[in-house]
Design a protein around this motif. Structure first.
Motif, PDB file in Angstrom:
ATOM      1  N   ASN A  31      15.963   0.146   5.917  1.00  0.00           N
ATOM      2  CA  ASN A  31      15.792  -1.056   6.715  1.00  0.00           C
ATOM      3  C   ASN A  31      14.952  -2.052   5.938  1.00  0.00           C
ATOM      4  O   ASN A  31      14.401  -1.722   4.871  1.00  0.00           O
ATOM      5  CB  ASN A  31      15.138  -0.733   8.069  1.00  0.00           C
ATOM      6  N   GLN A  33      11.892  -5.077   6.563  1.00  0.00           N
ATOM      7  CA  GLN A  33      10.902  -5.526   7.532  1.00  0.00           C
ATOM      8  C   GLN A  33      10.215  -6.784   7.022  1.00  0.00           C
ATOM      9  O   GLN A  33      10.098  -6.991   5.818  1.00  0.00           O
ATOM     10  CB  GLN A  33       9.867  -4.411   7.751  1.00  0.00           C
ATOM     11  N   TYR A  35       6.583  -9.035   7.445  1.00  0.00           N
ATOM     12  CA  TYR A  35       5.189  -8.973   7.868  1.00  0.00           C
ATOM     13  C   TYR A  35       4.521 -10.321   7.650  1.00  0.00           C
ATOM     14  O   TYR A  35       4.901 -11.079   6.750  1.00  0.00           O
ATOM     15  CB  TYR A  35       4.420  -7.906   7.062  1.00  0.00           C
ATOM     16  N   HIS A  45       3.192  -6.521  11.570  1.00  0.00           N
ATOM     17  CA  HIS A  45       4.635  -6.317  11.585  1.00  0.00           C
ATOM     18  C   HIS A  45       5.297  -7.342  12.503  1.00  0.00           C
ATOM     19  O   HIS A  45       4.892  -7.503  13.658  1.00  0.00           O
ATOM     20  CB  HIS A  45       4.934  -4.901  12.064  1.00  0.00           C
ATOM     21  N   LEU A  48      11.986  -5.857  12.294  1.00  0.00           N
ATOM     22  CA  LEU A  48      12.661  -4.873  11.461  1.00  0.00           C
ATOM     23  C   LEU A  48      14.153  -4.995  11.683  1.00  0.00           C
ATOM     24  O   LEU A  48      14.606  -5.105  12.831  1.00  0.00           O
ATOM     25  CB  LEU A  48      12.175  -3.466  11.836  1.00  0.00           C
ATOM     26  N   ARG A  50      17.811  -3.091  10.588  1.00  0.00           N
ATOM     27  CA  ARG A  50      18.377  -1.902   9.972  1.00  0.00           C
ATOM     28  C   ARG A  50      19.434  -2.295   8.944  1.00  0.00           C
ATOM     29  O   ARG A  50      20.004  -3.383   9.001  1.00  0.00           O
ATOM     30  CB  ARG A  50      19.029  -1.014  11.019  1.00  0.00           C
ATOM     31  N   PHE A  88       5.648 -11.614   4.075  1.00  0.00           N
ATOM     32  CA  PHE A  88       6.142 -10.637   3.104  1.00  0.00           C
ATOM     33  C   PHE A  88       7.370  -9.932   3.652  1.00  0.00           C
ATOM     34  O   PHE A  88       7.392  -9.543   4.825  1.00  0.00           O
ATOM     35  CB  PHE A  88       5.085  -9.578   2.806  1.00  0.00           C
ATOM     36  N   GLU A  92      12.239  -0.600   3.309  1.00  0.00           N
ATOM     37  CA  GLU A  92      11.972   0.820   3.473  1.00  0.00           C
ATOM     38  C   GLU A  92      13.059   1.587   2.743  1.00  0.00           C
ATOM     39  O   GLU A  92      14.251   1.452   3.046  1.00  0.00           O
ATOM     40  CB  GLU A  92      11.917   1.252   4.926  1.00  0.00           C
ATOM     41  N   LEU A  98       7.732   2.254   1.862  1.00  0.00           N
ATOM     42  CA  LEU A  98       7.804   0.825   2.141  1.00  0.00           C
ATOM     43  C   LEU A  98       7.307   0.052   0.934  1.00  0.00           C
ATOM     44  O   LEU A  98       6.155   0.212   0.523  1.00  0.00           O
ATOM     45  CB  LEU A  98       6.956   0.501   3.369  1.00  0.00           C
ATOM     46  N   VAL A  99       8.174  -0.783   0.382  1.00  0.00           N
ATOM     47  CA  VAL A  99       7.856  -1.534  -0.835  1.00  0.00           C
ATOM     48  C   VAL A  99       7.909  -3.017  -0.538  1.00  0.00           C
ATOM     49  O   VAL A  99       8.899  -3.513   0.002  1.00  0.00           O
ATOM     50  CB  VAL A  99       8.848  -1.176  -1.969  1.00  0.00           C
ATOM     51  N   PHE A 100       6.853  -3.737  -0.928  1.00  0.00           N
ATOM     52  CA  PHE A 100       6.695  -5.146  -0.603  1.00  0.00           C
ATOM     53  C   PHE A 100       7.113  -6.064  -1.738  1.00  0.00           C
ATOM     54  O   PHE A 100       7.013  -5.717  -2.917  1.00  0.00           O
ATOM     55  CB  PHE A 100       5.230  -5.438  -0.275  1.00  0.00           C
TER      56      PHE A 100
END
Lengths: 110, 113
Positions: A31, A33, A35, A45, A48, A50, A88, A92, A98-100
């Protein structure tokens, strides 16, 4: 290493205008996300989406996801001064990792 | 529900000193993460725990950083010895998993002088 690239790096708009931020990523995701981070504070958050969804709404937020292009966009409608923050995207990946991205700085002028 | 608690909020140390950060996740969240956020950048994942086991620590500088999550609840992140480039905000997050998003603490702002 960071997964995504956000565009633009900074955005300045007038109150009431819409703000659009884009995010691109490189690998398969579970997914995506979004922020928000106010200066010096933790991340909040927002929404999100999918990997099998194409569009999602939450209040004044609209998120789209194009997995074929590995890209997403966040639209904030009718912006307010309180929306001023860094935004940001985060992907996922497998294993709930979770990578930003590097973020977009949004400034809403009143 | 209570949020993710982190302490201290701020810390200033000299290079080569040691420092420890504490995190208490949301009750029931099995997954806990530590991120490092350098000014002007996005958060970088340092380590991920599932209960009290390490899932991913590939980006943790293991020569100076260590982390533990005893009993699968709260966690500590330690830096020893600190370097100037460790100056950053250290964020803790927890997740129930699935599609609920992640909850972040307010972070610890570390300044190494």
């Amino acid at each position: 290493s960071q997964q995504g690239e956000e565009d633009p790096q900074a955005l300045s708009i007038q109150e009431g205008e819409n703000a659009t931020m884009n995010c691109s990523y490189k690998t398969s995701i579970n997914n995506l996300q979004w922020y928000r981070q106010n200066s010096g504070r933790g991340l909040v958050h927002l929404i999100l989406i999918r990997s099998n969804e194409r569009e999602k709404h939450s209040g004044r937020l609209r998120v789209t996801l194009d997995t074929s292009k590995k890209s997403s966009s966040l639209l904030i409608t009718a912006s307010r001064a309180a929306d001023t923050a860094s935004y940001f995207c985060a992907t996922e990946q497998y294993g709930n990792k979770l990578v930003f991205g590097a973020g977009t700085i949004l400034r809403v002028k009143s | 529900e209570a949020g993710v608690a982190q302490s201290p909020r701020y810390k200033i140390i000299e290079k080569r000193q040691s420092v420890a950060f504490w995190c208490n996740p949301i009750s029931g969240h099995a997954t806990l993460y530590w991120y490092q956020q350098i000014l002007g950048q996005g958060p970088k994942l340092l380590i991920q725990f599932q209960n009290n086991g390490v899932v991913d620590d590939s980006q943790l500088p293991k020569d100076r950083f260590s982390a533990e999550r005893l009993k699968g609840v709260d966690s500590t992140l330690k830096i020893q010895p600190a370097k100037l480039e460790d100056s950053a905000v250290y964020l803790c997050a927890s997740s129930y998993g699935g599609l609920y998003g992640y909850t972040f603490g307010s972070g610890t702002r570390l300044t190494v002088v």
